[in-house]
Design a protein around this motif. Structure first.
Motif, PDB file in Angstrom:
ATOM      1  N   SER A 175       0.652  -1.162  -0.041  1.00 31.23           N
ATOM      2  CA  SER A 175      -0.012   0.151  -0.049  1.00 31.23           C
ATOM      3  C   SER A 175       1.024   1.333   0.059  1.00 31.23           C
ATOM      4  CB  SER A 175      -1.045   0.120   1.416  1.00 31.23           C
ATOM      5  OG  SER A 175      -1.784  -1.002   1.101  1.00 31.23           O
ATOM      6  N   GLU A 176       2.174   1.280   0.224  1.00 36.76           N
ATOM      7  CA  GLU A 176       3.133   2.282   0.022  1.00 36.76           C
ATOM      8  C   GLU A 176       3.474   2.710  -1.397  1.00 36.76           C
ATOM      9  OE1 GLU A 176       4.409   3.927   2.802  1.00 36.76           O
ATOM     10  OE2 GLU A 176       3.073   2.602   4.195  1.00 36.76           O
ATOM     11  N   GLY A 177       3.760   3.957  -1.312  1.00 35.72           N
ATOM     12  CA  GLY A 177       3.995   4.417  -2.797  1.00 35.72           C
ATOM     13  C   GLY A 177       5.248   3.966  -3.255  1.00 35.72           C
ATOM     14  N   ASP A 178       6.109   3.847  -2.475  1.00 37.97           N
ATOM     15  CA  ASP A 178       7.660   3.308  -2.812  1.00 37.97           C
ATOM     16  C   ASP A 178       7.428   1.733  -3.628  1.00 37.97           C
ATOM     17  OD1 ASP A 178       8.778   5.427  -1.696  1.00 37.97           O
ATOM     18  OD2 ASP A 178       9.645   4.247  -0.072  1.00 37.97           O
ATOM     19  N   PHE A 179       6.594   0.970  -3.205  1.00 40.70           N
ATOM     20  CA  PHE A 179       6.250  -0.220  -4.036  1.00 40.70           C
ATOM     21  C   PHE A 179       5.870  -0.109  -5.304  1.00 40.70           C
ATOM     22  CE2 PHE A 179       3.149  -3.534  -4.969  1.00 40.70           C
ATOM     23  CZ  PHE A 179       3.937  -4.581  -5.082  1.00 40.70           C
ATOM     24  N   HIS A 180       5.009   0.982  -5.483  1.00 39.72           N
ATOM     25  CA  HIS A 180       4.492   0.968  -6.811  1.00 39.72           C
ATOM     26  C   HIS A 180       5.428   1.699  -7.637  1.00 39.72           C
ATOM     27  CE1 HIS A 180       0.214  -0.186  -5.776  1.00 39.72           C
ATOM     28  NE2 HIS A 180       0.444   0.216  -4.627  1.00 39.72           N
ATOM     29  N   GLU A 181       6.321   2.425  -7.124  1.00 43.19           N
ATOM     30  CA  GLU A 181       7.351   3.343  -7.943  1.00 43.19           C
ATOM     31  C   GLU A 181       8.342   2.094  -8.308  1.00 43.19           C
ATOM     32  OE1 GLU A 181       8.978   6.481  -5.874  1.00 43.19           O
ATOM     33  OE2 GLU A 181       7.322   7.344  -5.341  1.00 43.19           O
ATOM     34  N   ALA A 182       8.556   1.164  -7.429  1.00 50.33           N
ATOM     35  CA  ALA A 182       9.587   0.033  -7.835  1.00 50.33           C
ATOM     36  C   ALA A 182       9.046  -0.684  -8.715  1.00 50.33           C
ATOM     37  CB  ALA A 182       9.665  -0.808  -6.510  1.00 50.33           C
ATOM     38  N   LEU A 183       7.978  -0.907  -8.647  1.00 54.07           N
ATOM     39  CA  LEU A 183       7.333  -2.009  -9.977  1.00 54.07           C
ATOM     40  C   LEU A 183       7.437  -1.325 -11.171  1.00 54.07           C
ATOM     41  CD1 LEU A 183       3.920  -3.459  -8.417  1.00 54.07           C
ATOM     42  CD2 LEU A 183       6.128  -4.234  -8.448  1.00 54.07           C
ATOM     43  N   ASN A 184       7.274   0.070 -11.095  1.00 53.77           N
ATOM     44  CA  ASN A 184       7.152   0.740 -12.532  1.00 53.77           C
ATOM     45  C   ASN A 184       8.509   1.083 -13.054  1.00 53.77           C
ATOM     46  OD1 ASN A 184       5.772   2.227 -14.329  1.00 53.77           O
ATOM     47  ND2 ASN A 184       7.111   4.079 -13.662  1.00 53.77           N
ATOM     48  N   TYR A 185       9.553   1.125 -12.117  1.00 52.83           N
ATOM     49  CA  TYR A 185      10.752   1.224 -12.129  1.00 52.83           C
ATOM     50  C   TYR A 185      11.241  -0.185 -13.074  1.00 52.83           C
ATOM     51  CZ  TYR A 185      15.978   2.687 -11.358  1.00 52.83           C
ATOM     52  OH  TYR A 185      17.158   3.169 -11.402  1.00 52.83           O
ATOM     53  N   ALA A 186      11.058  -1.260 -12.460  1.00 50.43           N
ATOM     54  CA  ALA A 186      11.523  -2.563 -12.609  1.00 50.43           C
ATOM     55  C   ALA A 186      11.243  -2.688 -13.980  1.00 50.43           C
ATOM     56  CB  ALA A 186      11.403  -3.577 -11.614  1.00 50.43           C
ATOM     57  N   ALA A 187       9.524  -2.478 -14.088  1.00 47.99           N
ATOM     58  CA  ALA A 187       9.120  -2.851 -15.457  1.00 47.99           C
ATOM     59  C   ALA A 187       9.931  -2.252 -16.813  1.00 47.99           C
ATOM     60  CB  ALA A 187       7.628  -2.749 -15.434  1.00 47.99           C
ATOM     61  N   VAL A 188       9.894  -1.017 -16.288  1.00 45.57           N
ATOM     62  CA  VAL A 188      10.588  -0.307 -17.618  1.00 45.57           C
ATOM     63  C   VAL A 188      12.006  -0.484 -17.812  1.00 45.57           C
ATOM     64  CG1 VAL A 188      11.178   2.092 -18.285  1.00 45.57           C
ATOM     65  CG2 VAL A 188       8.816   1.822 -17.199  1.00 45.57           C
ATOM     66  N   LEU A 189      12.685  -0.624 -17.028  1.00 46.44           N
ATOM     67  CA  LEU A 189      13.937  -1.280 -17.058  1.00 46.44           C
ATOM     68  C   LEU A 189      14.386  -2.668 -17.442  1.00 46.44           C
ATOM     69  CD1 LEU A 189      15.892   0.645 -13.983  1.00 46.44           C
ATOM     70  CD2 LEU A 189      15.744   1.332 -16.547  1.00 46.44           C
ATOM     71  N   ARG A 190      13.131  -3.582 -17.087  1.00 47.59           N
ATOM     72  CA  ARG A 190      13.334  -4.861 -17.439  1.00 47.59           C
ATOM     73  C   ARG A 190      14.398  -5.483 -16.470  1.00 47.59           C
ATOM     74  NH1 ARG A 190      10.555  -7.395 -21.315  1.00 47.59           N
ATOM     75  NH2 ARG A 190      12.091  -9.086 -21.370  1.00 47.59           N
ATOM     76  N   ALA A 191      14.133  -4.936 -15.223  1.00 46.77           N
ATOM     77  CA  ALA A 191      15.353  -5.431 -14.435  1.00 46.77           C
ATOM     78  C   ALA A 191      15.193  -6.661 -13.811  1.00 46.77           C
ATOM     79  CB  ALA A 191      15.312  -4.540 -12.947  1.00 46.77           C
ATOM     80  N   PRO A 192      16.159  -7.390 -13.716  1.00 50.40           N
ATOM     81  CA  PRO A 192      15.956  -8.995 -13.046  1.00 50.40           C
ATOM     82  C   PRO A 192      15.705  -9.008 -11.725  1.00 50.40           C
ATOM     83  CG  PRO A 192      18.364  -8.390 -13.202  1.00 50.40           C
ATOM     84  CD  PRO A 192      17.633  -7.125 -13.870  1.00 50.40           C
ATOM     85  N   VAL A 193      14.557  -8.654 -11.236  1.00 48.36           N
ATOM     86  CA  VAL A 193      14.244  -8.640  -9.744  1.00 48.36           C
ATOM     87  C   VAL A 193      12.795  -9.532  -9.631  1.00 48.36           C
ATOM     88  CG1 VAL A 193      13.158  -6.462  -9.988  1.00 48.36           C
ATOM     89  CG2 VAL A 193      13.670  -7.209  -7.832  1.00 48.36           C
ATOM     90  N   VAL A 194      12.828 -10.161  -8.423  1.00 47.24           N
ATOM     91  CA  VAL A 194      11.469 -11.059  -8.124  1.00 47.24           C
ATOM     92  C   VAL A 194      11.202 -10.338  -6.670  1.00 47.24           C
ATOM     93  CG1 VAL A 194      10.355 -13.242  -7.481  1.00 47.24           C
ATOM     94  CG2 VAL A 194      12.418 -13.131  -9.345  1.00 47.24           C
TER      95      VAL A 194
END
Length: 368
Positions: A175-194
C-alpha cells in the motif's frame, strides 16, 4: 517448470485464478496447475531441515525478548515456507533484500544468527556485511527496500552479471507508494528482480480487506506490465516451484516478476503487540491447521523421503543451534558510546564535536 518470457498480451501477465498448490493442508498431494513441476526430492528434504532450524531460531529469538536480550523481535512463525523457499532459489551471487520480519531467511542463507539479531538488539548497524553476504540490511521503513532492490538489479544487469535480486515485502508494504514506484521502475528497465509479497493478512492490526480491494495482491503487477503469480504460501513445494520459475524468468532476460504468497502470521506483530485486539482465536486456530512445517513433514513422510530418525536429527541440530545462540546472546555486548558520532557526516560538524566532547566529560565525571 514454465519460464514466462516477455508478455505479449494481458493474459500473459495474469496470475492463476487460485493460488498454486502442490500439497493440501493435511499433507496429501494435489494436482498443481499446468506448467509447474515439483522441485527435486533432495531440495525438499533440505528445505525441511532448514524450516525446522528456522522455526527453532524464531522461538529462541522470541524468548530472548522476554529475557531482555533483544529490544524487539518480529516473529515469522507460520511464514517459514516463504522465507526458506526464497533463499533456496537464489545463488550465492544473487542479492536478497529483506524486511524486518525475515530473520529466518537470513539465518537460512548462512548468516551468523547473532549478527542477524544485532539490529533488533539495539545496535546502530545491521550487524553483518551486506557486500560480503549479498543481503541488504533488514528494512523497517515499509517498501523502501523494493526501490533499492530494483536499483541493485539494474546495476547487476549493466555490469553484465546474470544475477537476480529477490525483494521480500509484506502485504501492508504494497500500500506504500515506494512499492508502486519500484514496480514501475523495474518494468521499464526490465530489471532482473523478483518481488515476493508475503501476504500474512495483517499490516500490524489492519486486515487485508481494509488495505486493498484487488482480488489478490498478485494483480498489482498487471498495471505495470509485470507477469505475476499467486501461490499457497504455506505449501513449501508450491512456493519453491513458483519462485524457481520466477527467478529463471528474471535471470534469462524476462524482466521482473511478482509473486504473492498467501500465508499467515501466527504470533503477534512484535513482542510489543497484542493481536487479540484485532483478530479472533478461532482464526488463528484455523491457520494453525495449515502449518507449513507440519504439512511438509507429512508430505515427505508419506513419500518415504523422511524417516523418524531424520526428523529427530533435524530437531536435535536445531536445539544445538538454539543453545549456541542463547549462550552467545547471554554475553553482554561491549558498546563504545562514541560510535554514536561515527558515520553521521563525512566531516564532523562543530555541533557534533561539541556533543562528543560533552559526552566525554560526562563519562570522565562518572568515572571520578
Amino acid at each position: 517448470m514454465s519460464v514466462r518470457r516477455s508478455p505479449q498480451t494481458v493474459d500473459d501477465l495474469l496470475p492463476s485464478p487460485l493460488p498454486v498448490r502442490f500439497v493440501a493442508e493435511d499433507g496429501t498431494a494435489v494436482e498443481p496447475p499446468a506448467g509447474y513441476s515439483a522441485p527435486a526430492d533432495g531440495q525438499l528434504v533440505e528445505a525441511y531441515r532448514r524450516m525446522v532450524l528456522g522455526r527453532r531460531f524464531d522461538r529462541q529469538a522470541t524468548a530472548l525478548t522476554k529475557q531482555g536480550r533483544l529490544a524487539v523481535y518480529p516473529s515469522s512463525r507460520g511464514q517459514e515456507a516463504c522465507q526458506i523457499a526464497g533463499v533456496l532459489v537464489l545463488r550465492e551471487d544473487d542479492w536478497l533484500f529483506p524486511t524486518y520480519r525475515d530473520s529466518v531467511a537470513l539465518v537460512s542463507r548462512g548468516l551468523d544468527p547473532v549478527e542477524v539479531l544485532t539490529l533488533l538488539r539495539g545496535g546502530w548497524h545491521c550487524g553483518y556485511d551486506p557486500a560480503a553476504t549479498r543481503v541488504a540490511p533488514q528494512c523497517t521503513p515499509l517498501a523502501t527496500q523494493t526501490i533499492h532492490a530494483v536499483g541493485m538489479a539494474e546495476a547487476m544487469r549493466r555490469k553484465g552479471e546474470d544475477g537476480v535480486v529477490m525483494a521480500f515485502i509484506g502485504d501492508g508494504g504494497t500500500s506504500e507508494g515506494d512499492f508502486h514506484e519500484a514496480l514501475n521502475y523495474a518494468a521499464v528497465l526490465r530489471a532482473p528482480v523478483v518481488f515476493l509479497v508475503q501476504n500474512n493478512k495483517y499490516a500490524i492490526s489492519v486486515p487485508l480487506a481494509k488495505q486493498s480491494a484487488a482480488p489478490a495482491l498478485a494483480y498489482k503487477g498487471i498495471g505495470y506490465g509485470i507477469p505475476s503469480e499467486q501461490v499457497d504460501g504455506n505449501d513449501l513445494v508450491a512456493v519453491l516451484s513458483v519462485l524457481t520459475a520466477a527467478v529463471t524468468h528474471a535471470r534469462t532476460g524476462g524482466g521482473p516478476f511478482l509473486v504473492e504468497a498467501h500465508t499467515y502470521r501466527m504470533d503477534p506483530h512484535t513482542n510489543a503487540d497484542d493481536p487479540t485486539r484485532y483478530r479472533e482465536r478461532e482464526e488463528v486456530e484455523q491457520w494453525e491447521s495449515a502449518d507449513p512445517l507440519a504439512r511438509l513433514e507429512t508430505y515427505l513422510r508419506e513419500r518415504g523421503l523422511l524417516a523418524a530418525e531424520d526428523v529427530a536429527a533435524a530437531h536435535k541440530a536445531a536445539e544445538e543451534y538454539a543453545a549456541r545462540l542463547r549462550d552467545e546472546m547471554n554475553a553482554d555486548p561491549r558498546a563504545d558510546p562514541f560510535e554514536l558520532f561515527d558515520h553521521v557526516f563525512a566531516e564532523p560538524t562543530p555541533q557534533l564535536n561539541e556533543q562528543r566532547a560533552l559526552l566525554a566529560s560526562e563519562l570522565t565525571a562518572r568515572e571520578d
